[in-house]
Write an enzyme that holds these catalytic residues in place. Structure first.
Site, PDB file in Angstrom:
ATOM      1  CB  SER A  91       5.101   7.091   0.062  1.00  0.00           C
ATOM      2  OG  SER A  91       4.957   5.705  -0.838  1.00  0.00           O
ATOM      3  CG  HIS A 145       7.842   2.614   1.319  1.00  0.00           C
ATOM      4  ND1 HIS A 145       8.530   3.232   0.189  1.00  0.00           N
ATOM      5  CD2 HIS A 145       6.665   3.162   1.224  1.00  0.00           C
ATOM      6  CE1 HIS A 145       7.877   3.783  -0.302  1.00  0.00           C
ATOM      7  NE2 HIS A 145       6.518   3.963   0.268  1.00  0.00           N
TER       8      HIS A 145
END
Length: 306
Positions: A88, A198
């Site tokens: 991430s 996400h």
């Protein structure tokens, strides 16, 4: 025998992170320049807290990147990785370490990334849950089953075998948890996060990030980075930029990324940044992988024993 350097993402932060690195002039320089670029003392929040300030995603993200980059600068002459990767936010750290983005420019970029992500969804509208002990395809099927046009839940992080994080509307998550337990999941745990990262709810943040990244200079990477969104190795600036944009509302395919690196010959992973979350996940994905965790200045001596 090949090696990958990996950088952690959100969840690895803690008050005191980086305080031991100020003995290194280059690290001190990065902390000072980052504070100046942001217009506030990020280093003070990292070193001393309070925790609630560090946990604000607009602070967490640059803090994590700054810590990983400072540590990387301290070991770069000792380590010559074949690949970089990051989870991430950690993908930005990996791109910096690979020579793609200026460190201070990256600090400003992820500070704004945090702002975009936090403002994309009103507090309370969405959330995230960790699913333990279930196959990826079952999680995916249940997400589709319980989602509606007005309330969706989607896979957000494929962390390791039997560990998937989902994100979406709170109403959909409420339906998702009991169905997953019926389908055999060992545990379904709500996560303490400030937004549903996400997933498609982050589309407004993706739009803002795309605009922002248009003005961020990205150079050809000296070493390939495997991106999160489709577990593909990248070196070209346009491809790196595109992957960072798509990552905003796309799932983090960490388990797939690690498998791709292992298939490419990687048997040693060096985690550079706070905590040891990625080392734990990598060992679950490939029990034969060797992991070296560098989260403090004192850990650098581990590299002498390789």
């Amino acid at each position: 025998m090949e090696m990958a350097v990996v950088c952690p993402g959100k969840g690895s932060q803690s008050v005191g992170m980086g305080a031991d690195l100020v003995v290194e002039p280059q690290a001190t320089k990065w902390f000072s320049e980052a504070d100046k670029a942001l217009g506030y003392a990020l280093s003070g929040i990292m070193f001393e807290g309070p925790e609630e300030k560090l946990m604000l995603t607009e602070n967490t993200q640059p803090a994590l990147l700054l810590h990983s980059v400072a540590l990387w600068q301290m070991i770069a002459d000792k380590v010559k990785p074949d690949y970089f990767a990051g989870h991430s936010l950690g993908e930005y750290s990996a791109v910096v370490a690979a020579g793609g983005i200026d460190p201070i420019e990256a600090v400003k970029t992820v500070h704004n990334r945090g702002k975009f992500m936090q403002s994309a969804v009103p507090v309370g509208v969405g959330g995230m849950m960790a699913v333990l002990g279930s196959a990826d395809d079952i999680v995916e099927a249940v997400c589709k089953e319980v989602s509606t046009d007005g309330a969706v839940v989607e896979p957000a992080n494929y962390n390791s075998d039997g560990q998937v994080v989902v994100a979406g509307h709170s109403a959909a998550l409420e339906k998702f948890a009991p169905v997953m337990k019926e389908r055999g999941a060992k545990r379904v745990l709500p996560l303490s996060v400030s937004a549903p990262f996400h997933c498609s709810l982050m589309k407004p943040a993706r739009i803002e990030m795309e605009k922002y990244l248009e003005n961020v200079k990205i150079l050809t990477l000296g070493t390939a980075v495997i991106n999160n969104v489709d577990a593909k190795l990248e070196t070209a600036p346009d491809e790196v930029r595109n992957a960072l944009i798509r990552q905003m509302d796309g799932a983090v395919r960490w388990s797939q990324s690690v498998r791709e690196l292992v298939a490419a010959g990687v048997d040693t992973f060096i985690e550079v940044g706070p905590g040891s979350v990625l080392s734990g996940l990598i060992k679950k994905i490939d029990k034969n992988a060797r992991c070296i965790n560098i989260s403090k200045a004192e850990d650098i001596s581990k590299l002498d024993d390789r």
